[in-house]
Design a protein around this motif. Structure first.
Motif, short mmCIF file in Angstrom:
data_model
loop_
_atom_site.label_atom_id
_atom_site.label_comp_id
_atom_site.label_asym_id
_atom_site.label_seq_id
_atom_site.Cartn_x
_atom_site.Cartn_y
_atom_site.Cartn_z
N ILE A 241 2.06 27.44 -6.63
CA ILE A 241 3.49 27.38 -6.94
C ILE A 241 4.29 27.44 -5.64
N GLY A 242 5.53 26.98 -5.69
CA GLY A 242 6.37 27.00 -4.49
C GLY A 242 7.09 25.68 -4.31
N LYS A 243 7.31 25.29 -3.06
CA LYS A 243 8.02 24.07 -2.72
C LYS A 243 7.04 23.04 -2.13
N ALA A 244 7.20 21.82 -2.55
CA ALA A 244 6.35 20.75 -2.02
C ALA A 244 7.22 19.65 -1.45
N THR A 245 6.86 19.18 -0.27
CA THR A 245 7.52 18.02 0.34
C THR A 245 6.63 16.81 0.09
N VAL A 246 7.19 15.84 -0.62
CA VAL A 246 6.44 14.62 -0.94
C VAL A 246 7.02 13.48 -0.10
N THR A 247 6.21 12.96 0.82
CA THR A 247 6.63 11.84 1.64
C THR A 247 5.94 10.57 1.16
N VAL A 248 6.74 9.58 0.78
CA VAL A 248 6.21 8.31 0.30
C VAL A 248 6.03 7.38 1.49
N HIS A 249 4.81 6.91 1.72
CA HIS A 249 4.50 5.98 2.80
C HIS A 249 4.24 4.60 2.20
N VAL A 250 4.93 3.58 2.71
CA VAL A 250 4.79 2.22 2.20
C VAL A 250 4.45 1.29 3.35
N GLU A 251 3.39 0.50 3.17
CA GLU A 251 2.98 -0.50 4.16
C GLU A 251 2.58 -1.78 3.44
N ASP A 252 2.63 -2.90 4.16
CA ASP A 252 2.09 -4.14 3.62
C ASP A 252 1.54 -4.99 4.75
N ARG B 258 0.87 -1.17 0.00
CA ARG B 258 0.00 0.00 0.00
C ARG B 258 0.91 1.22 0.00
N VAL B 259 0.80 2.02 -1.05
CA VAL B 259 1.71 3.16 -1.24
C VAL B 259 0.89 4.44 -1.36
N ARG B 260 1.22 5.41 -0.51
CA ARG B 260 0.54 6.71 -0.54
C ARG B 260 1.58 7.82 -0.51
N LEU B 261 1.22 8.94 -1.13
CA LEU B 261 2.05 10.13 -1.07
C LEU B 261 1.38 11.16 -0.17
N GLU B 262 2.15 11.68 0.77
CA GLU B 262 1.69 12.79 1.60
C GLU B 262 2.37 14.05 1.07
N VAL B 263 1.58 14.98 0.57
CA VAL B 263 2.13 16.16 -0.11
C VAL B 263 1.82 17.42 0.69
N VAL B 264 2.88 18.11 1.10
CA VAL B 264 2.73 19.37 1.85
C VAL B 264 3.35 20.48 1.03
N VAL B 265 2.53 21.48 0.69
CA VAL B 265 2.99 22.59 -0.15
C VAL B 265 3.26 23.81 0.70
N ASN B 266 4.46 24.37 0.52
CA ASN B 266 4.87 25.60 1.22
C ASN B 266 4.69 25.48 2.74
N ASP B 267 5.05 24.31 3.28
CA ASP B 267 5.04 24.05 4.73
C ASP B 267 3.65 24.12 5.37
N LYS B 268 2.59 24.06 4.58
CA LYS B 268 1.23 24.09 5.14
C LYS B 268 0.79 22.66 5.47
N SER B 269 1.33 22.14 6.57
CA SER B 269 1.09 20.75 6.94
C SER B 269 -0.38 20.48 7.28
N ASP B 270 -1.11 21.52 7.69
CA ASP B 270 -2.52 21.32 8.03
C ASP B 270 -3.39 21.12 6.79
N ALA B 271 -2.80 21.36 5.60
CA ALA B 271 -3.53 21.19 4.35
C ALA B 271 -2.88 20.11 3.49
N ALA B 272 -2.32 19.10 4.15
CA ALA B 272 -1.63 18.03 3.42
C ALA B 272 -2.57 17.31 2.47
N GLN B 273 -2.05 16.98 1.30
CA GLN B 273 -2.82 16.26 0.28
C GLN B 273 -2.31 14.82 0.20
#
Length: 258
Positions: free
Chosen positions: A231-242, A195-210
């Motif tokens: 536009i700006g910087k996005a932190t993409v965190t890949v979460h992997v579970e099985d 199970r793979v999901r991306l947690e995407v936080v744009v411009n450090d707005k962690s409360d609006a993570a996609q």
């Protein structure tokens, strides 16, 4: 009347024979599709080297007994122990059929990881080896890695034999879908059924993570589309579970342009 029965029986036998023949053909086709021979990579990395001197790297790519001379991409990723976020890439050259070579130079002593990313014939594999440069890693390196806060957050994974490769897109534009791709391996084999999901936080707005769920299109290859509305910087965190208890994550930075 007998002629009618005979004709009907003949037609029925022909129909059954056709059906069996079709089933045999379908079974043979399915068997052929399932018997795809995976690519194999023999990665050669010296056990040691010296700072400032070029180190020769090679990867022999084969499929069964055939040398793979038509790989789509063969690239080496190198990083110092505990510093995956600072990795760098080295392109390879094919001077002999199926043998993809490169040279890398290390600026200082330390323990380094060399991972080759091979994409060929709709398959991907990424074996990894270590090399000690000079005197190797300083004693405080491991502690410093933990103190820096990076740890497995950036790719030093806790699960032995687990490997992840986030295929960073060439460009990501605001309000336009961008394809995200992640390759996963366990013990040098594609990791399937995760199970793979991306947690995407744009411009450090962690409360609006996609969150974006990726689908497994090929064994060990997970893809999905990401659309960012700013536009700006996005932190993409890949979460992997099985289902075996695996839980790994790794973060990457993307630039979102107009």
């Amino acid at each position: 009347m007998k002629k009618r029965y005979l004709a009907a029986s003949t037609a029925l036998i022909a129909l059954l024979a056709t059906g069996c023949g079709q089933e045999d053909t379908d079974a043979n086709s399915s068997a052929e599709e399932e018997m795809v021979v995976p690519i194999s990579v023999d990665l050669t990395v010296p056990e040691s080297g010296e700072a400032g001197e070029a180190v020769h790297l090679s990867a022999a790519v084969t499929q069964g007994d055939e040398k793979v001379a038509d790989a789509d991409d063969v690239e080496y990723e190198i990083w110092e122990e505990g510093k995956k976020e600072d990795s760098w890439m080295v392109k390879s050259e094919q001077n002999t059929d199926g043998l993809y070579e490169a040279e890398a130079t290390f600026e200082h002593d330390g323990l380094f990881h060399v991972q080759v990313h091979v994409t060929a014939r709709d398959m991907h594999t990424m074996p990894m080896k270590e090399i000690t440069i000079g005197e190797g890693a300083a004693e405080e390196t491991g502690e410093a890695g933990h103190e820096s806060g990076h740890g497995d957050h950036h790719g030093e994974h806790a699960t032995e034999g687990f490997s992840m490769h986030f295929m960073e897109p060439d460009a990501v534009k605001a309000n336009e879908p961008a394809m995200m791709m992640v390759h996963l391996q366990q013990d040098d084999q594609p990791l399937e059924g995760a199970r793979v999901r991306l947690e995407v936080v744009v411009n450090d707005k962690s409360d609006a993570a996609q969150w974006v769920k990726l689908s497994e299109e090929k064994p060990g290859e997970y893809t999905g589309e990401l659309t960012v509305d700013a536009i700006g910087k996005a932190t993409v965190t890949v979460h992997v579970e099985d289902d075996e208890g695996l839980h790994e994550h790794e973060s990457h930075e993307l630039t979102i342009s107009e």
